[in-house]
Motif scaffolding. Structure first.
Motif, PDB file in Angstrom:
ATOM      1  N   ASN A 431     -16.912 -63.189  67.371  1.00  0.00           N
ATOM      2  CA  ASN A 431     -18.179 -63.389  68.247  1.00  0.00           C
ATOM      3  C   ASN A 431     -18.987 -62.659  67.977  1.00  0.00           C
ATOM      4  OD1 ASN A 431     -17.196 -61.402  69.383  1.00  0.00           O
ATOM      5  ND2 ASN A 431     -15.996 -62.205  71.343  1.00  0.00           N
ATOM      6  N   ALA A 432     -20.026 -62.461  68.849  1.00  0.00           N
ATOM      7  CA  ALA A 432     -21.599 -61.398  68.613  1.00  0.00           C
ATOM      8  C   ALA A 432     -21.109 -59.881  68.437  1.00  0.00           C
ATOM      9  CB  ALA A 432     -22.884 -62.125  69.902  1.00  0.00           C
ATOM     10  N   ILE A 433     -19.990 -59.857  69.436  1.00  0.00           N
ATOM     11  CA  ILE A 433     -19.740 -58.170  69.291  1.00  0.00           C
ATOM     12  C   ILE A 433     -18.336 -58.039  67.813  1.00  0.00           C
ATOM     13  CG2 ILE A 433     -20.853 -57.812  71.584  1.00  0.00           C
ATOM     14  CD1 ILE A 433     -18.322 -58.540  72.709  1.00  0.00           C
ATOM     15  N   ASN A 434     -17.880 -58.517  67.975  1.00  0.00           N
ATOM     16  CA  ASN A 434     -17.300 -58.701  66.539  1.00  0.00           C
ATOM     17  C   ASN A 434     -17.653 -59.352  65.726  1.00  0.00           C
ATOM     18  OD1 ASN A 434     -15.839 -57.461  68.257  1.00  0.00           O
ATOM     19  ND2 ASN A 434     -14.620 -59.686  68.821  1.00  0.00           N
ATOM     20  N   TRP A 435     -17.894 -58.792  64.399  1.00  0.00           N
ATOM     21  CA  TRP A 435     -18.080 -59.408  63.379  1.00  0.00           C
ATOM     22  C   TRP A 435     -17.686 -59.571  62.479  1.00  0.00           C
ATOM     23  CZ3 TRP A 435     -18.113 -58.971  58.053  1.00  0.00           C
ATOM     24  CH2 TRP A 435     -18.890 -60.144  56.951  1.00  0.00           C
ATOM     25  N   SER A 436     -18.212 -61.353  61.887  1.00  0.00           N
ATOM     26  CA  SER A 436     -17.491 -61.887  61.062  1.00  0.00           C
ATOM     27  C   SER A 436     -18.430 -63.039  59.988  1.00  0.00           C
ATOM     28  CB  SER A 436     -17.011 -63.295  61.040  1.00  0.00           C
ATOM     29  OG  SER A 436     -17.702 -63.846  62.062  1.00  0.00           O
ATOM     30  N   PRO A 437     -18.217 -63.175  59.129  1.00  0.00           N
ATOM     31  CA  PRO A 437     -19.049 -63.086  58.158  1.00  0.00           C
ATOM     32  C   PRO A 437     -20.208 -64.518  58.329  1.00  0.00           C
ATOM     33  CG  PRO A 437     -16.897 -63.601  56.868  1.00  0.00           C
ATOM     34  CD  PRO A 437     -16.813 -63.313  57.992  1.00  0.00           C
ATOM     35  N   SER A 438     -20.138 -65.297  59.206  1.00  0.00           N
ATOM     36  CA  SER A 438     -20.588 -65.694  59.985  1.00  0.00           C
ATOM     37  C   SER A 438     -21.239 -65.160  60.587  1.00  0.00           C
ATOM     38  CB  SER A 438     -20.063 -67.604  60.525  1.00  0.00           C
ATOM     39  OG  SER A 438     -19.093 -66.130  61.727  1.00  0.00           O
ATOM     40  N   HIS A 439     -21.167 -64.007  61.313  1.00  0.00           N
ATOM     41  CA  HIS A 439     -22.537 -63.094  61.866  1.00  0.00           C
ATOM     42  C   HIS A 439     -23.549 -63.195  62.027  1.00  0.00           C
ATOM     43  CE1 HIS A 439     -23.889 -59.821  64.700  1.00  0.00           C
ATOM     44  NE2 HIS A 439     -23.078 -60.378  65.199  1.00  0.00           N
ATOM     45  N   PRO A 440     -24.058 -63.058  62.428  1.00  0.00           N
ATOM     46  CA  PRO A 440     -26.160 -63.131  62.184  1.00  0.00           C
ATOM     47  C   PRO A 440     -26.283 -61.412  61.307  1.00  0.00           C
ATOM     48  CG  PRO A 440     -25.911 -64.245  65.039  1.00  0.00           C
ATOM     49  CD  PRO A 440     -24.545 -63.070  64.071  1.00  0.00           C
ATOM     50  N   ALA A 441     -25.831 -61.149  61.669  1.00  0.00           N
ATOM     51  CA  ALA A 441     -25.357 -59.329  60.810  1.00  0.00           C
ATOM     52  C   ALA A 441     -25.203 -60.024  59.266  1.00  0.00           C
ATOM     53  CB  ALA A 441     -25.483 -58.331  61.427  1.00  0.00           C
ATOM     54  N   GLN A 442     -25.901 -60.211  58.828  1.00  0.00           N
ATOM     55  CA  GLN A 442     -25.473 -60.808  57.404  1.00  0.00           C
ATOM     56  C   GLN A 442     -26.528 -60.048  55.908  1.00  0.00           C
ATOM     57  OE1 GLN A 442     -22.990 -62.665  55.904  1.00  0.00           O
ATOM     58  NE2 GLN A 442     -22.527 -62.381  58.356  1.00  0.00           N
ATOM     59  N   SER A 443     -25.476 -59.114  55.402  1.00  0.00           N
ATOM     60  CA  SER A 443     -26.661 -57.858  55.039  1.00  0.00           C
ATOM     61  C   SER A 443     -25.276 -57.444  53.148  1.00  0.00           C
ATOM     62  CB  SER A 443     -26.482 -56.517  55.245  1.00  0.00           C
ATOM     63  OG  SER A 443     -27.015 -55.331  54.675  1.00  0.00           O
ATOM     64  N   PRO A 444     -25.625 -57.173  52.344  1.00  0.00           N
ATOM     65  CA  PRO A 444     -24.906 -56.477  51.445  1.00  0.00           C
ATOM     66  C   PRO A 444     -24.087 -54.736  51.827  1.00  0.00           C
ATOM     67  CG  PRO A 444     -26.947 -57.051  49.990  1.00  0.00           C
ATOM     68  CD  PRO A 444     -27.160 -57.491  51.806  1.00  0.00           C
TER      69      PRO A 444
END
Length: 643
Positions: A431-444
Motif C-alpha cells: 500500500n502507500a506505506i509498504n513499497w511495492s513495484p506499483s508504488h509511486p516511488a519508482q527508481s533504480p
C-alpha cells in the motif's frame, strides 16, 4: 503534534473516546497518551480484570513491550516462560498417556530476541498499562458505559463524533465531542452493533470450553510445561502460570457432537474429574482454584473495522477464535498499535487522512490469517496427535530451512504455526506505506536486489556497538516507540561510502526534502540531550558503519546532520551465528553489501516501509521523497523547493 488539553474548544472536547479497558483499549490509550492526546477512556467494570482471561504474551509482543519500556514491569511479576511444548498421547499398547515428543515454543529458525511465551494473568498486565497511563495524565473512568453516539463530519469537521456516556447505575450522564471513537469492548461490542456491522463466522464448528486457573499437586512430570494431552478420556491443554499456578483448558462440547448444546456448561468439579481421567496414570489434586469459567468459542470476524475512519473497532470486537494458540491479546496489541501511530501521523499534520484507510485492510487480513490458522491448528491437535518421529522431523527440517516438496502437512503446519504464533509471521501487503513495484516511488535505487528485507515485514534483529559509550545494543530496540519513522542508514565501509553519506546528509538538508519540510519549528532550541527527535518529531536517524568501533570518529566520519544523532551511531562489529562468515553481521542480515550499505525506512510500528540503495548524488533522498510523498500532507522534493 497533539493539541494541549487547554486548546480544545471546551473541557468536554477530546481527541478520542476509547470504550473498553482490555488489552486493545489500553494499548491504544497508552500510545496516544504518551504522544500528548486528550483521551476520554471508559470501562464498564469497577476495577481491572481481577483473575483469569488472556495470559499469553508472544515473543513479538514482548519485543513491543520492551520498546515501550513496559517489559521490566511485566517481568517483575515473575511470569512463567514457556520454551517448549510437550505432547502426550495414548501409548501404542496399554492404557494412560505417554510423552510422544516436545518442540520449541519459538524454534531457532525464527530469529527472536525472546524465544519463549510469557504467561501472566491479564489483570496484572492491565495494571502495568494503567500505571503508565496515569503517569501521562490519563485516567480510566469506571464503571461507565456508552449509551449512544453519532458521527457527522459535515456538521462538525473538527470534532465529528458525539458520544453519550452513562454511569452503569444510571446516576450520572455525560455527552462529549471527539475526533475519534474507538470500540474495544469485546465480542459483544455495542459500537459494532450500533454501526450494524455483522460478524461472519469462518468455521461453522463451535466449541464450549472450560478453563481453570489454580494451584495443583500432581506427579505429572510436565506440569511446568505447556502441554497438549490426548487420551481415551478426552483432550486437555496445560499452561503454566505465575505463582505456581497452572491453567487447564478442556473441551466440554463441540458442534460436531450429536447432542451439541452451545449453552452446555460444567461445574468446576466436573472439569476436575475429567482432568483426573485424562491424566491417568498420573494424579492431580487442587490446593486452590483462583478462577473458573465456561464459555462458547466460535471463529468470527467483523465485516468492517470502520465505516467512516472516525469510529473504529479493534480486538475481540473484530475477531474471535479459540484460546489454544494464545493469540487474542497479542493480536489486540497490534490492532491498537497500527491504529495509534496512524491517528498520530494524521492529527500531527504529517500524513493525509487517507492513511487511516490502511488500518482495516492491514489488520483485517491478519485476522483472516489468524482464523484460518486457528482452524488448522485446532484440527491438527484435536484430530490427529503427531507421532514423535514427525515432531523430530518437523524441528530438524524447519531448522535447516529446507523446502522439500515432499514435506507432509504436519511439517508445513508446524513451520507456519511457529512463525505465526510467535508474532514474526505477521506481515502487511503493499500500500502507500509498504513499497511495492506499483508504488509511486519508482527508481533504480529502490529495493536493491540483494536486500533480504521485505516491505510490510518486521525489521530483522541485529546487535551492534554504540559508538559513544561502547555499549552492545539491540539495533531494532534503540529507537523507542515514539510515533516517528525510523531511518536506518547502513553506511558500509567508511572509505567507500564517505561521499554517498555526505550527499545523503546534504540532500536531507535541502529545502524540499521530506526531512526539512517536516522539521521541528523549535529545532534551534531543542535540548542538546534530545536523542531521538532533535530535528523532526516524525523521523529518527540511525547510522551503522561496517567497521570496528575504534575505527569510527563521529566528528570526522559522520556528516553534521547525522552526527546530531550521536547516540544513534553504531559499529557493525558483532558476530552473529546466522551469518557466521560476515564481517558486518547487521549489514549481512539486511542483505546489504558490507562496503556499500543501504537505507531502510521503518514504520513507527517496526515494519519495513521501503529499502533504498545508498548512492552518491541525490537519488537516495529523491526516492525517499517519492515514498513519503505518497502519503504526506506537503509537497516534497523539487516541487516543494520551488514553492
Amino acid at each position: 503534534m497533539a493539541l494541549p488539553a487547554d486548546r480544545h474548544p471546551s473541557a468536554s472536547h477530546y481527541d478520542i473516546v476509547i470504550v473498553g479497558a482490555g488489552p486493545v483499549g489500553l494499548m491504544l490509550s497508552t500510545c496516544l497518551a504518551r504522544w500528548g492526546y486528550k483521551i476520554k477512556h471508559i470501562d464498564n467494570r469497577a476495577e481491572p480484570t481481577p483473575t483469569g482471561r488472556a495470559d499469553g504474551i508472544q515473543p513479538r509482543s514482548l519485543d513491543l513491550l520492551r520498546n515501550m519500556g513496559l517489559k521490566s514491569a511485566i517481568m517483575a511479576h515473575k511470569p512463567a516462560r514457556v520454551y517448549e511444548v510437550a505432547f502426550w498421547d495414548p501409548p501404542k499398547s496399554g492404557k494412560g498417556i505417554v510423552r510422544t515428543g516436545t518442540w520449541a515454543s519459538c524454534p531457532s529458525f525464527i530469529d527472536a530476541r525472546y524465544p519463549f511465551t510469557t504467561l501472566l494473568h491479564q489483570g496484572l498486565i492491565e495494571r502495568v498499562f494503567i500505571g503508565d497511563l496515569e503517569k501521562n495524565g490519563t485516567h480510566i473512568q469506571r464503571p461507565w458505559t456508552i449509551k449512544g453516539f453519532k458521527s457527522d463530519e459535515k456538521a462538525d469537521p473538527d470534532y465529528p463524533v458525539t458520544v453519550d456516556l452513562e454511569h452503569v447505575d444510571g446516576t450520572a450522564k455525560e455527552t462529549v465531542k471527539a475526533k475519534y471513537l474507538f470500540g474495544g469492548e469485546g465480542a459483544r461490542s455495542f459500537i459494532r452493533d450500533q454501526l450494524k456491522i455483522g460478524i461472519r463466522h469462518k468455521d461453522p464448528i463451535a466449541y464450549v470450553w472450560g478453563v481453570m486457573d489454580g494451584v495443583v499437586k500432581t506427579d505429572f512430570p510436565d506440569i511446568k510445561m505447556k502441554c497438549t494431552i490426548h487420551s481415551a478420556h478426552g483432550s486437555i491443554m496445560v499452561i503454566p502460570r505465575e505463582n505456581n499456578m497452572v491453567r487447564l483448558y478442556i473441551q466440554i462440547a463441540s458442534s460436531t457432537d450429536p447432542d451439541f448444546n452451545p449453552r452446555k456448561t460444567a461445574t468446576a468439579e466436573e472439569v476436575q474429574a475429567a482432568a483426573k481421567r485424562i491424566l491417568q496414570p498420573y494424579t492431580i489434586e487442587w490446593e486452590r482454584i483462583e478462577w473458573y469459567s465456561v464459555y462458547p468459542i466460535g471463529q468470527g470476524i467483523s465485516d468492517r473495522y470502520t465505516l467512516d475512519h472516525r469510529v473504529f473497532l479493534g480486538g475481540d470486537a473484530c475477531h474471535t477464535h479459540s484460546p489454544k494458540a494464545g493469540q487474542g491479546m497479542n493480536t489486540a496489541f497490534l490492532d491498537a498499535l497500527n491504529l495509534a501511530w496512524k491517528i498520530h501521523a494524521v492529527e500531527a499534520g504529517f500524513a493525509k487522512r487517507s492513511l487511516l484507510e490502511t488500518y482495516e485492510p492491514e489488520r483485517k487480513e491478519v485476522a483472516e490469517a489468524l482464523l484460518a490458522f486457528d482452524n488448522k491448528y485446532a484440527k491438527l491437535f484435536s484430530q490427529r496427535p503427531p507421532a514423535a518421529n514427525e515432531i523430530h522431523a518437523a524441528s530438524a527440517q524447519a531448522d535447516a530451512d529446507q523446502n522439500s516438496a515432499a514435506e507432509n502437512e504436519f511439517i508445513k503446519t508446524f513451520k507456519e504455526s511457529c512463525e505465526f504464533t510467535s508474532g514474526y509471521g505477521v506481515f502487511y501487503k503493499a500500500n502507500a506505506i509498504n513499497w511495492s513495484p506499483s508504488h509511486p516511488a519508482q527508481s533504480p535505487v529502490v529495493h536493491p536486489k540483494s536486500t533480504k528485507l521485505v516491505p510490510g515485514r518486521l525489521l530483522r534483529i541485529a546487535d551492534v556497538t554504540r559508538v559513544v559509550d561502547a555499549n552492545v545494543v539491540h539495533l531494532e530496540q534503540e529507537i523507542p516507540l515514539n510515533g516517528a519513522f525510523r531511518i536506518f542508514v547502513f553506511a558500509g565501509k567508511l572509505s567507500v561510502t564517505a561521499r554517498a553519506l555526505r550527499d545523503f546528509a546534504d540532500n536531507l538538508a535541502k529545502r524540499g526534502s521530506f526531512y526539512t519540510v517536516y522539521a521541528r519549528p523549535d529545532a534551534a532550541t531543542v535540548s542538546h540531550h534530545e536523542q531521538h527527535n532533535p530535528h523532526s518529531h516524525f523521523f529518527t536517524i540511525c547510522t551503522v558503519f561496517a567497521a570496528q568501533r575504534p575505527e569510527i570518529e563521529i566528528s570526522r566520519d559522520v556528516p553534521p546532520l547525522l552526527a546530531r544523532y550521536r547516540d544513534h551511531v553504531y559499529a557493525d562489529d558483532r558476530w552473529d551465528r546466522r551469518v557466521p562468515d560476515a564481517k558486518a553481521a547487521a549489514h549481512a542480515k539486511m542483505g546489504f553489501d558490507e562496503e556499500k550499505g543501504g537505507v531502510v525506512v521503518v514504520r513507527p510500528d517496526g515494519y519495513v516501509g521501503i529499502v533504498v540503495a545508498l548512492e552518491e548524488g541525490s537519488a537516495t533522498v529523491d526516492a525517499l521523497n517519492r515514498y513519503f510523498g505518497a502519503f504526506c500532507t506537503k509537497k516534497l522534493g523539487e516541487v516543494a523547493a520551488q514553492l
